[in-house]
Design an enzyme around this catalytic site. Structure first.
Site, PDB file in Angstrom:
ATOM      1  N   ASP A  68     -23.718  31.489  57.531  1.00  0.00           N
ATOM      2  CA  ASP A  68     -23.541  32.913  57.811  1.00  0.00           C
ATOM      3  C   ASP A  68     -22.542  33.243  58.926  1.00  0.00           C
ATOM      4  OD1 ASP A  68     -24.956  32.114  60.033  1.00  0.00           O
ATOM      5  OD2 ASP A  68     -26.817  33.138  59.479  1.00  0.00           O
ATOM      6  N   GLY A  69     -22.072  32.243  59.640  1.00  0.00           N
ATOM      7  CA  GLY A  69     -21.099  32.509  60.708  1.00  0.00           C
ATOM      8  C   GLY A  69     -21.715  33.086  61.971  1.00  0.00           C
ATOM      9  N   GLY A 125     -16.469  27.447  61.374  1.00  0.00           N
ATOM     10  CA  GLY A 125     -17.246  28.322  60.512  1.00  0.00           C
ATOM     11  C   GLY A 125     -17.835  29.521  61.226  1.00  0.00           C
ATOM     12  N   ASP A 128     -15.665  16.213  65.673  1.00  0.00           N
ATOM     13  CA  ASP A 128     -15.305  17.645  65.703  1.00  0.00           C
ATOM     14  C   ASP A 128     -15.824  18.307  66.976  1.00  0.00           C
ATOM     15  OD1 ASP A 128     -17.789  17.022  64.271  1.00  0.00           O
ATOM     16  OD2 ASP A 128     -18.070  19.185  64.186  1.00  0.00           O
ATOM     17  N   ASN A 129     -16.644  17.596  67.736  1.00  0.00           N
ATOM     18  CA  ASN A 129     -17.156  18.159  68.989  1.00  0.00           C
ATOM     19  C   ASN A 129     -16.535  17.487  70.204  1.00  0.00           C
ATOM     20  OD1 ASN A 129     -18.798  19.937  67.611  1.00  0.00           O
ATOM     21  ND2 ASN A 129     -20.562  18.573  67.627  1.00  0.00           N
ATOM     22  N   ASP A 163     -18.928  22.617  72.692  1.00  0.00           N
ATOM     23  CA  ASP A 163     -19.984  22.774  71.685  1.00  0.00           C
ATOM     24  C   ASP A 163     -21.351  22.330  72.196  1.00  0.00           C
ATOM     25  OD1 ASP A 163     -18.207  23.934  70.022  1.00  0.00           O
ATOM     26  OD2 ASP A 163     -18.501  22.567  68.342  1.00  0.00           O
ATOM     27  N   GLY A 209     -14.705  23.220  59.974  1.00  0.00           N
ATOM     28  CA  GLY A 209     -14.730  24.496  60.691  1.00  0.00           C
ATOM     29  C   GLY A 209     -13.358  25.071  60.884  1.00  0.00           C
ATOM     30  N   ARG A 212     -16.373  32.357  74.606  1.00  0.00           N
ATOM     31  CA  ARG A 212     -15.979  31.105  75.262  1.00  0.00           C
ATOM     32  C   ARG A 212     -14.506  31.163  75.667  1.00  0.00           C
ATOM     33  NH1 ARG A 212     -18.321  26.230  71.532  1.00  0.00           N
ATOM     34  NH2 ARG A 212     -16.627  26.770  70.116  1.00  0.00           N
TER      35      ARG A 212
HETATM   36  P1  AMP Z   1     -21.933  21.456  64.838  1.00  0.00           P
HETATM   37  O1  AMP Z   1     -22.549  20.181  64.359  1.00  0.00           O
HETATM   38  O2  AMP Z   1     -22.892  22.417  65.447  1.00  0.00           O
HETATM   39  O3  AMP Z   1     -20.756  21.204  65.710  1.00  0.00           O
HETATM   40  O4  AMP Z   1     -21.431  22.218  63.541  1.00  0.00           O
HETATM   41  C1  AMP Z   1     -20.480  21.693  62.651  1.00  0.00           C
HETATM   42  C2  AMP Z   1     -19.705  22.797  61.991  1.00  0.00           C
HETATM   43  O5  AMP Z   1     -20.579  23.591  61.190  1.00  0.00           O
HETATM   44  C3  AMP Z   1     -19.095  23.769  62.993  1.00  0.00           C
HETATM   45  O6  AMP Z   1     -17.806  23.401  63.291  1.00  0.00           O
HETATM   46  C4  AMP Z   1     -19.141  25.083  62.295  1.00  0.00           C
HETATM   47  O7  AMP Z   1     -17.913  25.333  61.691  1.00  0.00           O
HETATM   48  C5  AMP Z   1     -20.172  24.926  61.227  1.00  0.00           C
HETATM   49  N1  AMP Z   1     -21.317  25.822  61.450  1.00  0.00           N
HETATM   50  C6  AMP Z   1     -22.438  25.597  62.182  1.00  0.00           C
HETATM   51  N2  AMP Z   1     -23.272  26.653  62.126  1.00  0.00           N
HETATM   52  C7  AMP Z   1     -22.677  27.579  61.345  1.00  0.00           C
HETATM   53  C8  AMP Z   1     -23.026  28.894  60.896  1.00  0.00           C
HETATM   54  N3  AMP Z   1     -24.177  29.469  61.217  1.00  0.00           N
HETATM   55  N4  AMP Z   1     -22.137  29.539  60.113  1.00  0.00           N
HETATM   56  C9  AMP Z   1     -20.973  28.971  59.756  1.00  0.00           C
HETATM   57  N5  AMP Z   1     -20.598  27.750  60.133  1.00  0.00           N
HETATM   58  C10 AMP Z   1     -21.418  27.057  60.916  1.00  0.00           C
HETATM   59 MG    MG Z   2     -19.271  21.854  66.655  1.00  0.00          MG
END
Ligand code: AMP
Ligand code: MG
Length: 506
Positions: A110-111, A77, A250-251, A260, A75, A168
């Protein structure tokens, strides 16, 4: 993105920004006035449509271990920083939009974010703050007017959902994974730059204690501090019955905040094996009772990452071992307070705590309701009768038929031991109640409560969000007019999607 700690990224334009909830408290922190808050311009700015002069928008670069495996660059992302605000009393705060569009780190995604997960993040991060738990904050929750395609159950049935952006706020959005990524790329110079930056901005006292010198001793004390904060954060989670759900590296916030809010959940019936995350249903890596150990595992990964700056495995190992001891001590102190005692009195107390947890798990018992009820138990000298303790237990038990005679005997013995222990304590009866009710919240964001607010909001009714926000600002207060929000989870919510377990889809 090699050699990068971040990349410039601009929020995407959206069609119909609409503010649906905000935190007055965070607005004040940032110096945003009531008039500004409710202006049309506010929604434009905090969905990313309008960029103000001086804003520097960028996405941060980090990697991480997901479910125990190194996942490389991840990320950010879908989070875009707008810049930093100098606050009056709380130093620099970074303001970040989550769900504001693609960044160079979005990969094929999609971000964007959907309303349901944004409501969960908005409400829970503010609730955590008022519960006294370190956390990122949330300034605002806005609809974007866009539709976002999501396969909520990962079962091949995607549907269009409402897009939303949460703003945030935190002193730092750096994660363990921010340091792991340059380390994995053997980019020691960037790694050092990043660690030095983290220390200078968020741990300045460590630097001054080290006479302003960046050396391995300073890096070790920084790691010790991160370790200490991680430990105390997790003890807070255990105190209030919170399960993060995705403790990937990463969290994990480097400043020890809860960060997160994804498929997190709150313990209803006390069950250390419970995880809210459907992706984790088999392994239960991130279940309630595993969180402290996972914290240490994550710190081990961070230690590995910063090793090139320290080159002293023994010292790092000693700190990791210290984490385990520190956790044990903090957990005991936390339980001491939960039960209303002034001081931990040794092994007998520990036995009382573990026996209690055994009983709470043996028959489905609501954790939050139980500790508030326990404060109501009258500490009297005479022999304890069933009518003294059964009414205490009654509102916490999910199925009273499960409370067989055998369990009743065990509970009766436990309550008797508890009363004897209370009598040994220096605390007065009143002080005991005050201590317990300021340690054990009455109101938490139970999964089904969040889900009800989501379902109403998806129909355009934001009233339930406002009510939850209000109640959760004073989670330790009686607020008897909101008693129904302080009860155990209703049966209809036991297995309903969103009320029990959630996927990572957001
Ligand atoms: P997470 O497990 O939710 O912490 O997600 C891991 C990583 O996936 C995050 O750091 C984001 O960069 C990426 N991510 C999650 N959802 C999206 C999304 N809809 N669009 C782009 N990147 C995403
Ligand atoms: Mg995350």
């Amino acid at each position: 993105m090699h050699n990068a700690a971040y990349s410039w990224a601009k929020p995407a334009l959206v069609s119909k920004p609409q503010l649906i909830a905000y935190s007055q408290n965070v607005a004040e922190l940032l110096g945003i006035s009531a008039v500004e808050l409710t202006s049309d311009e506010f929604a434009e700015i905090f969905t990313g449509n309008k960029i103000l002069a001086g804003m520097q928008h960028f996405a941060m670069c980090y990697g991480g271990h997901q479910f125990g495996h190194w996942a490389g660059q991840l990320g950010d992302g879908r989070a875009i920083n707008l810049g930093e605000v100098v606050t009056n009393n709380h130093g620099l705060k970074t303001v970040q939009l989550k769900g504001a569009g693609r960044t160079p780190y979005s990969r094929s995604a999609d971000g964007l974010s959907v309303l349901r997960s944004s409501i969960r993040e908005f409400l829970c991060s503010e609730a955590m703050f008022h519960l006294g738990v370190p956390t990122t904050r949330a300034l605002s929750l806005c609809l974007t007017g866009e539709q976002v395609n999501r396969d909520m159950f990962y079962d091949g049935h995607p549907k269009l959902e409402l897009g939303a952006v949460v703003c945030r706020v935190s002193s730092s959005f750096l994660r363990f994974g921010s340091f792991q990524l340059p380390a994995a790329r053997k980019d020691v110079s960037l790694l050092k730059q990043l660690v030095d930056y983290s220390i200078s901005t968020d741990f300045p006292s460590l630097l001054s204690d080290n006479a302003g010198v960046f050396n391995s001793k300073l890096y070790l004390s920084w790691f010790a501090e991160v370790s200490e904060r991680t430990c105390s954060l997790i003890v807070h989670w255990l105190r209030i019955g919170f399960v993060h759900g995705v403790m990937n590296t990463d969290n994990m916030s480097i400043i020890g905040e809860t960060i997160d809010y994804g498929p997190y959940g709150w313990i209803d019936n006390f069950d250390i094996h419970w995880t809210p995350n459907t992706t984790d249903a088999q392994g239960k890596r991130y279940c309630f009772g595993a969180q402290a150990e996972i914290g240490q595992w994550n710190l081990f990964q961070l230690a590995n990452a910063i090793f090139p700056l320290i080159n002293d495995a023994e010292a790092l190992n000693a700190l990791l071992n210290e984490y385990a001891d520190n956790y044990q001590q903090q957990w005991l102190l936390m339980m001491t307070k939960k039960l209303g005692f002034t001081q931990y009195q040794g092994d007998k107390d520990q036995q009382l705590f573990t026996d209690l947890e055994g009983l709470l798990s043996a028959v489905e018992t609501d954790m939050t309701v139980f500790y508030r009820q326990l404060a109501k138990l009258e500490i009297k000298k005479e022999r304890l009768q069933e009518q003294d303790w059964l009414p205490i237990l009654d509102p916490c038990i999910y199925d009273l038929e499960e409370l067989t005679d055998t369990f009743k005997v065990q509970w009766s013995l436990w309550f008797s031991r508890y009363i004897v222990r209370c009598q040994l304590d220096d605390n007065s009866a009143e002080a005991r109640i005050v201590l317990m009710n300021s340690t054990n919240p009455k109101f938490v964001l139970r999964n089904y409560l969040a889900q009800q607010a989501i379902e109403a909001a998806e129909q355009g009714d934001y009233g339930e969000i406002a009510i939850l926000q209000k109640i959760l600002q004073c989670p330790y207060d009686e607020q008897s007019e909101y008693q129904e929000y302080a009860q155990k989870r209703p049966e209809w919510a036991r297995n309903k999607a969103g009320c029990s377990a959630l996927s990572c889809s957001s």
